[in-house]
Scaffold this motif. Structure first.
Motif, short mmCIF file in Angstrom:
data_model
loop_
_atom_site.label_atom_id
_atom_site.label_comp_id
_atom_site.label_asym_id
_atom_site.label_seq_id
_atom_site.Cartn_x
_atom_site.Cartn_y
_atom_site.Cartn_z
N CYS A 1 4.88 -2.11 4.41
CA CYS A 1 3.77 -2.09 3.45
C CYS A 1 2.47 -2.49 4.14
O CYS A 1 2.43 -3.47 4.89
N THR A 2 1.44 -1.76 3.87
CA THR A 2 0.11 -2.07 4.37
C THR A 2 -0.91 -1.86 3.26
O THR A 2 -0.66 -1.10 2.31
N CYS A 3 -2.04 -2.53 3.38
CA CYS A 3 -3.07 -2.43 2.36
C CYS A 3 -3.69 -1.03 2.38
O CYS A 3 -3.88 -0.42 3.44
N LEU A 4 -4.04 -0.54 1.19
CA LEU A 4 -4.65 0.78 1.05
C LEU A 4 -6.06 0.77 1.63
O LEU A 4 -6.65 -0.30 1.85
N PRO A 5 -6.63 1.96 1.88
CA PRO A 5 -8.03 2.00 2.31
C PRO A 5 -8.92 1.27 1.30
O PRO A 5 -8.78 1.43 0.09
N GLY A 6 -9.83 0.45 1.82
CA GLY A 6 -10.72 -0.33 0.96
C GLY A 6 -10.17 -1.69 0.62
O GLY A 6 -10.83 -2.44 -0.12
N TYR A 7 -8.99 -2.05 1.13
CA TYR A 7 -8.39 -3.35 0.83
C TYR A 7 -7.87 -3.97 2.13
O TYR A 7 -7.44 -3.28 3.05
N GLU A 8 -7.91 -5.31 2.17
CA GLU A 8 -7.44 -6.06 3.33
C GLU A 8 -6.50 -7.16 2.87
O GLU A 8 -6.57 -7.64 1.73
N ALA A 9 -5.58 -7.55 3.77
CA ALA A 9 -4.60 -8.59 3.44
C ALA A 9 -5.28 -9.94 3.38
O ALA A 9 -6.20 -10.24 4.17
N SER A 10 -4.85 -10.79 2.44
CA SER A 10 -5.42 -12.13 2.29
C SER A 10 -4.31 -13.08 1.85
O SER A 10 -3.22 -12.65 1.47
N GLN A 11 -4.63 -14.36 1.91
CA GLN A 11 -3.71 -15.43 1.54
C GLN A 11 -2.37 -15.30 2.26
O GLN A 11 -1.30 -15.37 1.66
N GLY A 12 -2.46 -15.10 3.57
CA GLY A 12 -1.23 -15.02 4.34
C GLY A 12 -0.38 -13.82 4.00
O GLY A 12 0.84 -13.93 3.89
N GLU A 13 -1.01 -12.65 3.79
CA GLU A 13 -0.32 -11.39 3.46
C GLU A 13 0.45 -11.49 2.15
O GLU A 13 1.52 -10.93 2.00
N LEU A 14 -0.13 -12.21 1.18
CA LEU A 14 0.47 -12.27 -0.15
C LEU A 14 -0.14 -11.24 -1.08
O LEU A 14 0.47 -10.88 -2.09
N GLU A 15 -1.35 -10.79 -0.80
CA GLU A 15 -1.99 -9.82 -1.66
C GLU A 15 -2.97 -8.99 -0.85
O GLU A 15 -3.31 -9.33 0.29
N CYS A 16 -3.42 -7.88 -1.44
CA CYS A 16 -4.43 -7.03 -0.83
C CYS A 16 -5.73 -7.21 -1.63
O CYS A 16 -5.76 -6.89 -2.83
N LYS A 17 -6.76 -7.69 -0.98
CA LYS A 17 -8.03 -7.99 -1.63
C LYS A 17 -9.02 -6.87 -1.33
O LYS A 17 -9.06 -6.33 -0.22
N ALA A 18 -9.81 -6.52 -2.33
CA ALA A 18 -10.80 -5.46 -2.17
C ALA A 18 -11.87 -5.88 -1.17
O ALA A 18 -12.28 -7.06 -1.13
#
Length: 994
Positions: free
Chosen positions: A265-282
């Protein structure tokens, strides 16, 4: 959730960092329990079922727990320990659990504090359970006995109550399972105990919902030792493709997640991983992320912006653009400014324009120029585009330089020339490209017309042309200019060329063969150039009538001569090398190594690398640990366990593999030595060499994956199937081993430890050489009796050539000696070479020219080949290529294998020992005799049949052996051969040879 409990088990440690401050690290392991029953929470009577053949003694009473809360308990204090007293709970539904835990809190009185008979008093009780799909238990069903109940354990107290002692209660946690039905009953059996059952809590563990590595996994109940859980990507994350495997993780039986998740799993275009890869942030405003992946958001490129969050690209600011070939993460650019300082040079009806580069290039490196021409009727009149008669050199558009020549202008005519500066975004600008213009007027033209162009000669690449000199009363002709174009490609400027001549004749060279050209010519006087003459067509050779070319015939003859010369040189070199090989085999080996260096694959020692890990990466393929499933341990190696498992690589068929593991606590040197075998094995590709599937170094334990050989090591396989194979089958096995060793010798690899124990056999009886490079790493404290110290190292004495024992001289010839020992092992069905002789006795015997005698029923040709392999001079031994050829001849002529040592001629070497099998009379007991002939597996059968003394064996026959369970023909033959020796000894003891 329901009656669930979140349980935290925390560990803390304090370590001093490089600065004076201290850092505290806390690690919490989280798991979830779901309670199925807890008597501490019951507020009314439990009303469990009580049973006893005598007076029931279990009694439900109310009491206070350690926190002074009212609880319902059961207690019993038996006076007679001979009877069983049962207590059974109500039906407990298991829900999703396949195994549950029972936590018991109880007190027990010490037997010495009770007024009862010591033998009837017990300080334990038993716990049982019974599964059922319905609540159908009654006072008589199920029967009050261990079967149909399943016993969990006999529970003993850690703390016993005694008079005047401290009051402590016991806590025991037991596991039940596997559970398959709707629910179960708990049953307690007391047989002489005095105790109180304070509380019973039944629960099961499950792994809580978890988010990790951009994947979420649901709450999972383990149904086995390790339960696989399938997750999904978090919001605004996805997998790279439709064929990607979903995220997976494993839930352990203790309710804890094990290992890291296997996820893509990787973040979609326009989103980056945050909080230690717990969520994808815009991505925030002013930032973008072009592709899906693990990278962070980036600031917008130069001259671009975005006011929204979560964007995959930034838009260009007004006046800036991106070319169609630009990617969305490149800066925005704009058209260049206009060229500067146009400088014209007029020569009658021709013009040369030069200019300076623009002040601003637009931020791009693809700057070009274009020239536009407009002809005007008068300086102040209307203008129109110049016609096709005007030509430009080098070109009109896409100019890289800042100079252009214009030809074919009209005399006494006004022109406007505009030079435009362009790049790839100029066409996107609403304002159009920027340019600099200049007005010129041409001079007076002289109508000097040239005509009558003719061809003098023509070749495949040139034309010689001439024309008549035009009459010119006013001016002399200074120069002629020819324009020639390929007719097939048109007359555009791009495909036309020009040439000047001082006379009325010219040679056009560098032309294409059999191509038609259109030629025009014009004259230049002091007043300038005249107009071009009408076009005339000419063609280079060969034309349609030519059927052959002298050059082609010459080329073919030269090629044939060169081929003949190379063939003669090759034959001469082959004959010289063959003669040298016959004279000196050592030189032949060197020549072979030289040829390998010239392009043939040669073995590379991984320890020649400065970094041995580089050799591992080059020769061994890394396999993802998720592709390997270990099924069972089948043995132990020098570095760890050897297991059987399955390998499933995406896109390939699943197959069985052997897995060598590196045990924990290894040193860097042990890891290098372990992986060196993979570095060696990975260089070999041969049907008789064990195949390396790959390695696993990215996780623990480190593994080497090879193909799985179903029948294991050759020596133990032959001993297990003694006498079950025909000579032709045994020769086929030997031929496979020799073929593998021939391949290794051609690779310049010396095995050093060739023995039947290092040959593996698959289900098709194909033998493959294995265990590469390990013998050189054996330590001095090795407990393996096969390897004995000699001159600073461990070597297998019974399989090693004399020069290797004495001088550590290991070569392909020493491997040939070892191969001869392997031949003897195979033909004797796994017999130990040199029997029970000590290693020093073996060394002394070989120095005195002793050689092993032929095994029973060994073909004479095979034993002769063994003796050839045991030649004292290593140069006299055959090479593996010769051995393969010799075995092929025996296979093609099976009749030769029927000639045994008793029928054929004796060996060329003296045999110092012709051992007869041990006789029963030479052994003190039946077991000793059977062990001497390797038949100890039948000892119990002989003793049970009444053969307690070896003297009773004299009249034993084959039918008796069948009744004793000896069904293998080879085993019957070995036993009967020993008994026959006993019969001969009873008649004439002098006939027995020792």
């Amino acid at each position: 959730q329901r009656e669930g409990l979140w349980v935290f088990v925390c560990f803390s440690s304090i370590s001093a960092l490089s600065n004076p401050h201290l850092a505290c690290f806390i690690c919490c392991v989280l798991f979830l329990t779901e309670v199925l029953m807890n008597t501490k929470t019951e507020t009314s009577d439990l009303k469990w079922t009580i049973y006893s053949r005598t007076k029931p003694e279990w009694e439900e009473v109310s009491g206070l727990d350690e926190e002074n809360n009212s609880v319902r308990t059961y207690q019993i204090c038996q006076t007679d320990g001979s009877s069983s007293h049962w207590l059974r709970s109500k039906l407990i539904e298991r829900r999703d659990a396949s195994q549950v835990y029972v936590e018991l809190r109880f007190t027990m009185i010490e037997c010495s504090s009770r007024n009862t008979h010591h033998r009837s008093c017990k300080e334990t009780f038993n716990l049982f359970y019974y599964q059922s799909d319905a609540d159908d238990a009654t006072a008589t069903h199920p029967a009050w006995m261990e079967n149909p109940y399943v016993k969990v354990d006999t529970v003993a107290a850690d703390f016993l109550l005694r008079k005047g002692g401290e009051k402590k209660f016991n806590v025991k946690t037991l596991r039940l399972g596997p559970l398959t039905k709707r629910g179960f009953y708990l049953a307690f059996q007391a047989q002489g105990a005095c105790m109180a059952l304070l509380s019973v809590r039944v629960f099961f563990k499950k792994c809580p919902a978890l988010t990790r590595s951009l994947s979420t996994f649901p709450e999972t109940v383990p149904r086995s030792l390790v339960q696989e859980a399938v997750g999904r990507c978090v919001e605004n994350a996805a997998q790279p493709g439709p064929r990607s495997r979903p995220p997976k993780m494993f839930c352990g039986e203790d309710g804890q997640w094990v290992e890291q998740p296997s996820t893509t799993c990787t973040c979609l275009p326009g989103y980056e991983a945050s909080q230690g890869e717990l969520e994808c942030k815009a991505c925030p405003a002013g930032h973008f992320k072009l592709d899906s992946g693990s990278g962070p958001c980036s600031p917008c490129p130069e001259s671009s912006h975005t006011g929204e969050t979560g964007t995959a690209s930034c838009v260009c600011r007004p006046g800036f653009y991106r070319a169609p070939t630009d990617s969305l993460d490149t800066p925005c650019t704009r058209p260049p400014s206009a060229p500067r300082d146009l400088f014209p040079q007029i020569n009658a009806t021709s013009l040369t324009l030069e200019w300076s580069e623009p002040l601003y290039s637009g931020g791009r490196s693809d700057l070009t120029y274009s020239v536009e021409c407009r002809v005007c009727v008068s300086p102040s009149g209307p203008c129109s585009q110049c016609g096709e008669g005007v030509s430009y050199r080098p070109a009109q558009r896409a100019l890289q330089g800042r100079r252009v020549s214009v030809w074919g202008l009209r005399p006494h005519t006004s022109y406007t020339f505009t030079v435009l500066a362009l790049n790839e975004v100029s066409q996107l600008s609403t304002q159009g490209p920027a340019g600099e213009s200049i007005n010129i007027t041409t001079g007076r033209n002289v109508p000097v017309l040239v005509s009558g162009i003719r061809k003098s000669t023509a070749t495949e690449s040139s034309l010689t042309l001439h024309w008549a000199v035009p009459a010119q009363p006013h001016y002399s002709i200074l120069q002629y200019q020819l324009r020639y174009c390929e007719k097939e490609r048109g007359t555009e400027e791009h495909w036309c060329r020009y040439k000047e001549s001082e006379s009325n004749q010219v040679v056009l060279s560098d032309l294409r063969r059999a191509t038609q050209y259109e030629v025009q010519v014009r004259a230049r006087t002091s007043a300038g150039y005249s107009s071009f003459s009408p076009a005339t067509s000419f063609r280079t050779l060969p034309d349609e009538d030519d059927s052959s070319s002298p050059l082609l015939v010459t080329g073919v003859l030269i090629a044939m001569g060169m081929l003949l010369l190379i063939t003669v040189i090759g034959i001469a070199i082959y004959c010289i090398r063959k003669q040298n090989r016959l004279k000196d085999p050592e030189l032949s080996d060197k020549n072979a190594q030289y040829l390998m260096g010239q392009g043939i694959k040669v073995y590379i020692d991984p320890f020649t690398y400065e970094d041995p890990n580089e050799a591992v990466r080059e020769f061994a393929k890394e396999i993802d640990v998720s592709c390997v499933k270990i099924e069972e341990v089948i043995g132990a190696g020098e570095f760890g366990e050897v297991c059987r498992g399955r390998l499933r690589i995406p896109g390939k068929k699943e197959n069985y593999v052997a897995i060598k593991t590196l045990k924990g606590g290894y040193t860097d040197k042990q890891r290098r030595d372990f992986l060196s075998e993979a570095s060696i094995m990975g260089q070999f590709q041969h049907p008789n060499i064990i195949h390396l599937e790959g390695i696993i170094t990215a996780s623990c334990p480190v593994m080497i994956i090879t193909e799985f050989m179903e029948n294991g090591a050759l020596d133990s396989f032959l001993r297990l199937n003694d006498g079950q194979f025909t000579p032709i089958q045994l020769v086929g096995m030997l031929r496979g081993i020799a073929s593998g060793m021939k391949y290794l010798s051609e690779m310049s690899y010396v095995h050093r430890d060739l023995a039947a124990r290092n040959i593996l056999v698959n289900s098709n009886l194909v033998c493959k050489v294995s265990d590469f490079g390990l013998s050189r790493f054996l330590q001095e404290n090795s407990s393996d009796p096969t390897y004995t110290s000699s001159l600073g190292g461990k070597i297998p004495i019974r399989w090693t050539a004399p020069e290797a024992i004495a001088f550590r001289k290991f070569t392909s010839a020493s491997d040939v000696w070892s191969y001869g020992i392997v031949m003897w092992e195979v033909m004797s069905f796994g017999e130990r070479p040199y029997w029970d002789m000590s290693n020093q006795d073996v060394i002394n015997a070989i120095e005195q020219d002793y050689r092993l005698p032929p095994p029973p029923e060994c073909p004479t040709h095979l034993h002769q080949l063994m003796l050839d392999c045991w030649q004292k001079e290593r140069t006299a031994r055959p090479r593996f290529a010769n051995i393969v050829s010799a075995l092929d001849k025996l296979i093609r002529n099976p009749a030769s294998l029927k000639i045994t040592a008793q029928d054929g001629a004796g060996p060329s070497h003296p045999l110092l020992d012709q051992r007869s099998p041990p006789t029963p009379s030479s052994c003190s007991s039946m077991g000793e005799w059977l062990r001497a002939i390797k038949m100890e597996r039948y000892e119990q059968s002989f003793l049970q049949a009444g053969y307690t003394s070896t003297q009773l064996l004299a009249h034993l026959n084959t039918e008796d052996l069948l009744r004793l369970g000896v069904t293998l023909a080879g085993h019957q033959k070995k036993i009967m051969s020993s008994i026959q020796a006993l019969r001969i000894q009873n008649k004439s003891p002098s006939n027995i040879l020792y």
